[in-house]
Structures are given as C-alpha cells and as structure tokens.
Design a protein around this motif. Structure first.
Motif, short mmCIF file in Angstrom:
data_model
loop_
_atom_site.label_atom_id
_atom_site.label_comp_id
_atom_site.label_asym_id
_atom_site.label_seq_id
_atom_site.Cartn_x
_atom_site.Cartn_y
_atom_site.Cartn_z
N CYS A 1 20.18 41.51 -22.36
CA CYS A 1 19.69 40.12 -22.35
C CYS A 1 19.26 39.70 -20.95
N GLN A 2 20.04 40.09 -19.94
CA GLN A 2 19.70 39.76 -18.56
C GLN A 2 18.39 40.40 -18.13
N ARG A 3 18.15 41.60 -18.60
CA ARG A 3 16.88 42.27 -18.27
C ARG A 3 15.70 41.54 -18.91
N ARG A 4 15.89 41.08 -20.13
CA ARG A 4 14.81 40.32 -20.78
C ARG A 4 14.60 38.98 -20.09
N LEU A 5 15.71 38.36 -19.67
CA LEU A 5 15.58 37.10 -18.92
C LEU A 5 14.84 37.34 -17.61
N GLY A 6 15.16 38.44 -16.95
CA GLY A 6 14.46 38.77 -15.70
C GLY A 6 12.98 39.03 -15.91
N GLY A 7 12.64 39.68 -17.03
CA GLY A 7 11.22 39.90 -17.33
C GLY A 7 10.49 38.60 -17.60
N ALA A 8 11.16 37.67 -18.31
CA ALA A 8 10.55 36.36 -18.55
C ALA A 8 10.36 35.61 -17.24
N GLN A 9 11.33 35.75 -16.32
CA GLN A 9 11.20 35.09 -15.02
C GLN A 9 10.03 35.67 -14.24
N ARG A 10 9.86 36.98 -14.31
CA ARG A 10 8.74 37.61 -13.61
C ARG A 10 7.40 37.05 -14.11
N ASP A 11 7.25 36.95 -15.43
CA ASP A 11 6.01 36.40 -15.99
C ASP A 11 5.82 34.95 -15.55
N PHE A 12 6.91 34.19 -15.52
CA PHE A 12 6.81 32.78 -15.09
C PHE A 12 6.38 32.68 -13.63
N LEU A 13 6.94 33.52 -12.77
CA LEU A 13 6.57 33.48 -11.36
C LEU A 13 5.10 33.82 -11.16
N GLN A 14 4.63 34.84 -11.86
CA GLN A 14 3.22 35.22 -11.72
C GLN A 14 2.29 34.12 -12.22
N THR A 15 2.61 33.55 -13.38
CA THR A 15 1.77 32.48 -13.93
C THR A 15 1.76 31.26 -13.03
N SER A 16 2.92 30.86 -12.52
CA SER A 16 3.02 29.67 -11.66
C SER A 16 2.28 29.89 -10.34
N SER A 17 2.38 31.09 -9.81
CA SER A 17 1.70 31.37 -8.55
C SER A 17 0.18 31.27 -8.69
N ILE A 18 -0.34 31.77 -9.81
CA ILE A 18 -1.79 31.75 -10.01
C ILE A 18 -2.29 30.36 -10.37
N SER A 19 -1.59 29.69 -11.28
CA SER A 19 -2.10 28.43 -11.83
C SER A 19 -1.73 27.21 -10.99
N PHE A 20 -0.69 27.31 -10.15
CA PHE A 20 -0.25 26.11 -9.41
C PHE A 20 -0.25 26.31 -7.90
N LEU A 21 0.41 27.35 -7.42
CA LEU A 21 0.50 27.54 -5.97
C LEU A 21 -0.84 27.86 -5.34
N THR A 22 -1.61 28.73 -5.97
CA THR A 22 -2.89 29.13 -5.38
C THR A 22 -3.85 27.95 -5.19
N PRO A 23 -4.05 27.06 -6.19
CA PRO A 23 -4.94 25.91 -5.96
C PRO A 23 -4.45 25.01 -4.83
N LEU A 24 -3.14 24.80 -4.73
CA LEU A 24 -2.62 23.96 -3.65
C LEU A 24 -2.89 24.62 -2.29
N ARG A 25 -2.67 25.93 -2.21
CA ARG A 25 -2.92 26.62 -0.95
C ARG A 25 -4.41 26.63 -0.60
N ASN A 26 -5.26 26.77 -1.60
CA ASN A 26 -6.70 26.73 -1.34
C ASN A 26 -7.13 25.38 -0.78
N PHE A 27 -6.52 24.31 -1.27
CA PHE A 27 -6.85 22.99 -0.73
C PHE A 27 -6.42 22.87 0.73
N LEU A 28 -5.19 23.30 1.02
CA LEU A 28 -4.66 23.16 2.38
C LEU A 28 -5.41 24.04 3.37
N GLU A 29 -5.76 25.25 2.94
CA GLU A 29 -6.41 26.19 3.86
C GLU A 29 -7.93 26.13 3.82
N GLY A 30 -8.48 25.47 2.82
CA GLY A 30 -9.94 25.40 2.70
C GLY A 30 -10.48 24.00 2.86
#
Length: 385
Positions: free
Chosen positions: A121-150
């Motif tokens: 169960c912990q391994r599946r939870l960790g896999g779900a966390q990995r997917d969440f981190l990747q999705t959040s980084s692309i859809s939320f963090l990247t646009p904010l960073r593009n605004f600040l740096e661009g």
C-alpha cells in the motif's frame, strides 16, 4: 576591441545628469514628474502580483518537496539544462523497507504478512505521490516560474527605462528653467554699459547666446518628452497585461486543485483497500472516516478498523467452552486494550491459552488467562506449537 571615447563620455554625462537629478529630488531641491493615478495603480498591482506569486511559488515548492537538499539539486539540474534523475518518493522507500523486513521475519507470520500488505500500500501511495508531484510541477509551478523569470523581468526592465526617461525629462525641464531665468536676468541687468558702440555689440552677442541656449534646452525638452511618453505607453501595455496573467494563474490554480483531488482520492482508495485487507485487530486509534456516509459529526461516518462483526456480537463469552480438539499456547507480541467487555486486555510478552469456536471470525481467538476470558486479535499473538 573598439573603444569609443565620445560615446563613453556621453554615457557618463547622461549618468551624472540622472544622478544629480535623482539626488536633488530626494533632497527636495528639484521637481519630479508624477505619473497619473491609473498608472500608479497599475504599478502597485504589478508589484503585489509579483510579491505574492513569488511567495506562493516558494511555499508550493516546499509543499511538494520538503527536503531543501533535493530542491537545491533540482535547481542545479535545471540551470545546467540537464534531466533530473528519477528519485523514489518517501512512500516508495518505506514500502520497500517493509517488504524486505517481511522477508526477514517470514511472510507466513502475522507480522510479516501484515508488513507485506502495508508495504504494498505504501508503494502505491508513493507512486500516486510521484504522479501528483509531476502534474503539479507542470501545471502550476512552471507557469508561476515563467512569469517570474520571463514576464516580470521584461516589466522590470521597461520600468527602469521609464525611470531613466523621467529623470532625463526632469533634467531637461530644470535646464530650460535655468536658461529662462538667466535670460531674464541678463535682459534686466546687462553686464555692459551701453554708452559705447562696442558695448552695444557685446550686449547683442550675449542676448543671442542666451537665445541659442534657450532654443537648445527647449529642443532637448521636446525630445525627452517624446521618449518619455513612448516609454510610458510601452510600460503601460505591459502592466495592463497583468490582468491576463491573473487569468492564466487562475486556470493553473484550478488544475493544481484538481491534481490534489485526484491524489487524495487515490490515497483514500488505497487506504480503504488496506483496511479491508487487514480486517480487525488493529489498535483503537486507527479509524477512518468514510466519505458520503452521514455528516462529519455523524458517529456513523466513523468506521473503526476492528469493530466487531454481528457474529461476534452475538457470541456470549461466558458460555464459550474450550473445544474437544484442545487449546494452544500463544505469546502476546504487543499490548492490547480491550475495546469492550467481550474482549481480553493483553500485556506484551505474556503467555495465554487460546482456542477458536465455530462461527467465530478468523481474525479473532478466545483467550484465557487464569479465570479471565475474552476475545483477542490474532495479529497480536505468536502461536506456539
């Protein structure tokens, strides 16, 4: 290397003129061109957007990756334009440790079998966390960073140019004001006596010199005003674009919430499956709230992991007798507090007599200690031969 002395001298003169104008403004000795109220409002909103975007970005980074060392490593990989190597999540590492521990303890033991279930169960939870981190980084963090740096860097650059144009404009206004004052003074009190023809010529030359200086200052003022107006318009358009930035960030924020919803729903699903696999026999403190069943304050919404089944509720402990097949000894692995009068409290490392009766849940046994009797969870015991 080309070295243009004239250009260097011109730039140095402009810098010195701006420095003098800025210093005199700070000392209250020079006038300053003020921007209109709407422009000031745009500047204030842009600064507010930048400050809060930066704070939200930094804190989201901390939320997604609490380890500062890992954040620094990811930052260096990004700056070096290299792919970040895959890193196991904490849940995946914990799950792997549990599975390896289960092999050591024996997958057939109660503790080992439970470690396997929880570790998976912990391994599946960790896999779900990995997917969440990747999705959040692309859809939320990247646009904010593009605004600040661009976008924000572009806005800051144009604002600095506008400030320089304003200093140049105010310096030209000051020079024109001084030229007019000098012309008036020269006309009111000429330096030469007008009794001689030669002095008439000198006076006329001085007047022509001041007129030429006045025309030059007036021309420089018109050029500075034009450049200032042009730069103000460019900066205004960029500042008004902050509204579209807010719209974009709103969309990204909704995507971030959606990713969180999917992630926590997956975690809840995995934990419910683990709850069903483990059955009963877990400590009283392990409770989960089932969504959609009653209200948050409704006692029916709380499902204890070891709540008795209807079969065991109907079982009268006082009437239970040891079976004809005999009993077994068991060693208590962990202390256990009885949940009701039908259960028997246990102390770690003590020996008790256990047996089962027909119709009883397989996760429970009847335990006896002296004249005390009650149900005990199998997962807390090590059955002895």
């Amino acid at each position: 290397m080309d070295f243009n002395v004239r250009k260097l001298a011109t730039d140095a003169g402009i810098f010195f003129s701006r420095a003098v104008q800025f210093t005199e403004e700070k000392l209250g000795q020079a006038e300053k061109t003020e921007l209109d109220t709407h422009f000031e409002s745009l500047l204030s909103r842009a600064d507010c957007t930048k400050n809060w975007t930066e704070k939200i970005y930094r804190q989201t980074e901390v939320l997604l990756q609490p380890n500062p060392g890992a954040r620094i490593e990811e930052f260096l990989y990004e700056k070096l334009d290299r792919k970040i190597p895959p890193r196991a999540t904490n849940g995946e590492i914990l799950g792997q440790f549990m599975l390896e521990a289960a092999k050591e303890f024996g997958p057939g033991t109660p503790y080992g079998s439970t470690l396997i279930k929880v570790g998976d169960c912990q391994r599946r939870l960790g896999g779900a966390q990995r997917d969440f981190l990747q999705t959040s980084s692309i859809s939320f963090l990247t646009p904010l960073r593009n605004f600040l740096e661009g976008d924000w860097r572009t806005i800051s650059k144009e604002r600095r140019l506008l400030e320089n144009r304003r200093l140049d404009l105010d310096a030209c206004k000051a020079r024109l004001k001084k030229a007019r004052a000098a012309e008036v003074k020269a006309a009111a009190a000429p330096d030469f006596q007008e009794t001689r023809p030669r002095n008439y010529v000198l006076s006329a030359s001085a007047s022509a010199l001041w007129n030429e200086e006045l025309d030059k200052a007036d021309h420089e003022l018109r050029v500075a005003q034009t450049e200032f107006d042009r730069q103000a318009e460019v900066t205004r358009l960029l500042l008004e674009g902050i509204s579209s930035t807010h719209v974009n960030h709103l969309r990204c924020l909704c995507e971030f919430v959606e990713a969180q919803t999917v992630y926590y729903n997956q975690c809840h699903k995995y934990m419910q499956e683990l709850q069903r696999e483990l059955g009963r026999g877990c400590p009283d403190s392990l409770e989960v709230k089932s969504p959609g069943v009653g209200s948050p304050t409704d006692p029916s919404a709380v499902l204890p992991l070891h709540s008795p089944s209807p079969d065991t509720d109907a079982l009268q402990i006082e009437e239970v007798q040891p079976p004809a097949s005999g009993t077994r000894k068991a060693k208590v692995l962990y202390a256990y507090d009885a949940g009701d009068s039908s259960e028997l409290s246990l102390m770690a490392d003590e020996l008790i007599t256990v047996y089962t009766v027909p119709g009883m849940d397989s996760d429970w046994l009847i335990g006896e200690r002296g004249n005390q009797k009650g149900k005990v969870p199998v997962t807390y015991l090590e059955l002895l031969s």
